[in-house]
Motif scaffolding. Structure first.
Motif, PDB file in Angstrom:
ATOM      1  N   PRO A  32       3.986   1.443  -2.678  1.00  0.00           N
ATOM      2  CA  PRO A  32       3.699   1.861  -4.289  1.00  0.00           C
ATOM      3  C   PRO A  32       3.192   2.908  -4.524  1.00  0.00           C
ATOM      4  O   PRO A  32       3.221   3.283  -5.937  1.00  0.00           O
ATOM      5  CB  PRO A  32       2.675   0.726  -4.438  1.00  0.00           C
ATOM      6  CG  PRO A  32       3.047  -0.580  -3.497  1.00  0.00           C
ATOM      7  CD  PRO A  32       3.739   0.298  -2.265  1.00  0.00           C
ATOM      8  N   ARG A  33       2.583   3.615  -3.575  1.00  0.00           N
ATOM      9  CA  ARG A  33       2.057   4.991  -3.857  1.00  0.00           C
ATOM     10  C   ARG A  33       3.066   5.999  -3.664  1.00  0.00           C
ATOM     11  O   ARG A  33       2.658   7.284  -3.685  1.00  0.00           O
ATOM     12  CB  ARG A  33       0.833   5.240  -2.933  1.00  0.00           C
ATOM     13  CG  ARG A  33      -0.317   4.285  -3.384  1.00  0.00           C
ATOM     14  CD  ARG A  33      -1.614   4.744  -2.530  1.00  0.00           C
ATOM     15  NE  ARG A  33      -1.497   4.650  -1.033  1.00  0.00           N
ATOM     16  CZ  ARG A  33      -2.273   4.836  -0.196  1.00  0.00           C
ATOM     17  NH1 ARG A  33      -3.486   5.441  -0.712  1.00  0.00           N
ATOM     18  NH2 ARG A  33      -2.046   4.719   0.947  1.00  0.00           N
ATOM     19  N   THR A  34       4.158   5.762  -3.074  1.00  0.00           N
ATOM     20  CA  THR A  34       5.364   6.751  -2.890  1.00  0.00           C
ATOM     21  C   THR A  34       5.768   7.422  -4.015  1.00  0.00           C
ATOM     22  O   THR A  34       6.272   6.555  -5.026  1.00  0.00           O
ATOM     23  CB  THR A  34       6.259   6.311  -2.120  1.00  0.00           C
ATOM     24  OG1 THR A  34       5.841   5.744  -0.818  1.00  0.00           O
ATOM     25  CG2 THR A  34       7.455   7.163  -1.717  1.00  0.00           C
ATOM     26  N   PRO A  35       6.041   8.806  -4.318  1.00  0.00           N
ATOM     27  CA  PRO A  35       6.254   9.363  -5.568  1.00  0.00           C
ATOM     28  C   PRO A  35       7.861   9.168  -5.834  1.00  0.00           C
ATOM     29  O   PRO A  35       8.553   8.784  -4.835  1.00  0.00           O
ATOM     30  CB  PRO A  35       6.079  10.724  -5.369  1.00  0.00           C
ATOM     31  CG  PRO A  35       4.814  10.854  -4.572  1.00  0.00           C
ATOM     32  CD  PRO A  35       5.192   9.693  -3.421  1.00  0.00           C
ATOM     33  N   ASP A  49       1.073  -1.204  -0.060  1.00  0.00           N
ATOM     34  CA  ASP A  49      -0.038  -0.023  -0.094  1.00  0.00           C
ATOM     35  C   ASP A  49       0.867   1.383   0.057  1.00  0.00           C
ATOM     36  O   ASP A  49       0.876   1.963  -1.053  1.00  0.00           O
ATOM     37  CB  ASP A  49      -0.949   0.002   1.215  1.00  0.00           C
ATOM     38  CG  ASP A  49      -1.762   1.143   1.406  1.00  0.00           C
ATOM     39  OD1 ASP A  49      -2.315   1.719   0.036  1.00  0.00           O
ATOM     40  OD2 ASP A  49      -2.226   1.598   2.458  1.00  0.00           O
ATOM     41  N   LYS A  50       1.558   1.336   1.050  1.00  0.00           N
ATOM     42  CA  LYS A  50       2.268   2.759   1.301  1.00  0.00           C
ATOM     43  C   LYS A  50       3.341   2.784   0.150  1.00  0.00           C
ATOM     44  O   LYS A  50       3.492   3.776  -0.612  1.00  0.00           O
ATOM     45  CB  LYS A  50       3.068   2.901   2.941  1.00  0.00           C
ATOM     46  CG  LYS A  50       3.776   4.119   2.980  1.00  0.00           C
ATOM     47  CD  LYS A  50       2.673   5.262   3.059  1.00  0.00           C
ATOM     48  CE  LYS A  50       3.535   6.507   3.378  1.00  0.00           C
ATOM     49  NZ  LYS A  50       2.599   7.544   3.638  1.00  0.00           N
TER      50      LYS A  50
END
Length: 326
Positions: free
Chosen positions: A125-128, A122-123
């Motif tokens: 994979p969504r980190t730019p 979750d966290k």
């Protein structure tokens, strides 16, 4: 006394004694080194001003936790900010920048699959600005996670035993298949020791709400069960070791344990573990310079049977060290 940038045999003996037992009384260390307690206390204070820190750590495999090593590739302008964000998480224990500052290594400890998935699925994979993430489960630790030191050819690295007269050595995790159950007091004790592994019994008693004798019994029990260990953190550069590097090894099936045990005897190696992934053994080493690393790879690594390939990744900066939440 040694100068501000030099260390003599007494300083190095003190470091080694703490490696062997992080909570050893200075009076006992002084007797072992043949020095006065006052002198040893003064040397200890000096080393503390230079960053010496003793940390009590739960042994993940013994307390039902799983340890992961993340290998994170970032864009060049984002690595520092991503590393700082990971450092603020209580479940990360060691974070370093390597490979030109575009690669992060992060040691992560999780208690449940939910905690693992929340970060990995979750966290992150969504980190730019992340280019890729490799998550490697540590299957077996061959030596601990700490600094490594040398003096006159003798290693001052992760201890594989404790000095005579200390409390019983921690048991091997494979001798206790069932995890140790921790209660609220155990967790409070571990939290306090993570801040200062040499905190006195009165201080630990005040933190946990227990008597000093009760705290002493818990310490002895946790160490005897292999659930608690102590690491000594002191920057290797103070002793002339300026190059730290990760080693990723591909080892043939049937040779992993032998290679891991061999690495654990090398004074250059601060940490070694069997892991999942294409590189099934990972290690961290400390060296004086690039020539020192070259000789190690050519003579020590090259002579071990079963190693099929080796990759090195020099560490540019350590962002976080030696903290494990419970």
């Amino acid at each position: 006394m040694a100068g501000a940038g030099t260390f003599d045999a007494l300083d190095l003996g003190l470091l080694q004694a703490l490696q062997l037992d992080g909570r050893a009384a200075l009076s006992r260390i002084a007797r072992r080194l043949g020095a006065s307690e006052r002198t040893v206390a003064r040397r200890y204070g000096r080393l503390r001003t230079l960053g010496l820190h003793v940390v009590g750590q739960p042994v993940p495999a013994r307390v039902g936790m799983t340890r992961w090593l993340l290998r994170i590739h970032c864009t060049p302008d984002s690595a520092a900010s991503v590393a700082q964000a990971l450092a603020r998480r209580p479940d990360t224990s060691w974070i370093s920048l390597a490979s030109g500052g575009t690669e992060l290594y992060c040691a992560l400890t999780t208690r449940t699959p939910h905690e693992r998935d929340a970060l990995l699925l979750d966290k992150l994979p969504r980190t730019p600005h992340l280019v890729g993430v490799g998550a490697h489960c540590l299957l077996r630790l061959f030596t601990g996670i700490t600094s490594t030191w040398y003096a006159n050819g003798a290693p001052f690295g992760a201890a594989h035993g404790r000095e005579g007269g200390s409390s019983a050595p921690a048991s091997r995790s494979d001798e206790h298949p069932e995890p140790v159950a921790l209660d609220v007091t155990d967790r409070a004790l571990l939290t306090a020791l993570a801040k200062d592994g040499r905190a006195g019994l009165p201080e630990l008693a005040a933190t946990t709400g227990r008597s000093p004798s009760s705290v002493q019994r818990r310490l002895q029990r946790l160490r005897a069960q292999g659930a608690l260990d102590f690491s000594v953190d002191f920057a290797p550069r103070h002793l002339g070791y300026d190059l730290m590097t990760h080693l990723w090894l591909q080892v043939a099936p049937g040779h992993v344990s032998a290679v891991g045990r061999a690495l654990a005897t090398h004074p250059e190696i601060a940490f070694a573990a069997a892991t999942t992934g294409p590189h099934n053994v990972v290690a961290s080493g400390v060296f004086r310079d690039s020539q020192d690393l070259y000789r190690y790879l050519d003579h020590r690594i090259g002579s071990l049977p079963g190693i099929q390939a080796a990759e090195t990744a020099p560490i540019l900066r350590e962002v976080k060290r030696l903290t494990i939440s419970t």
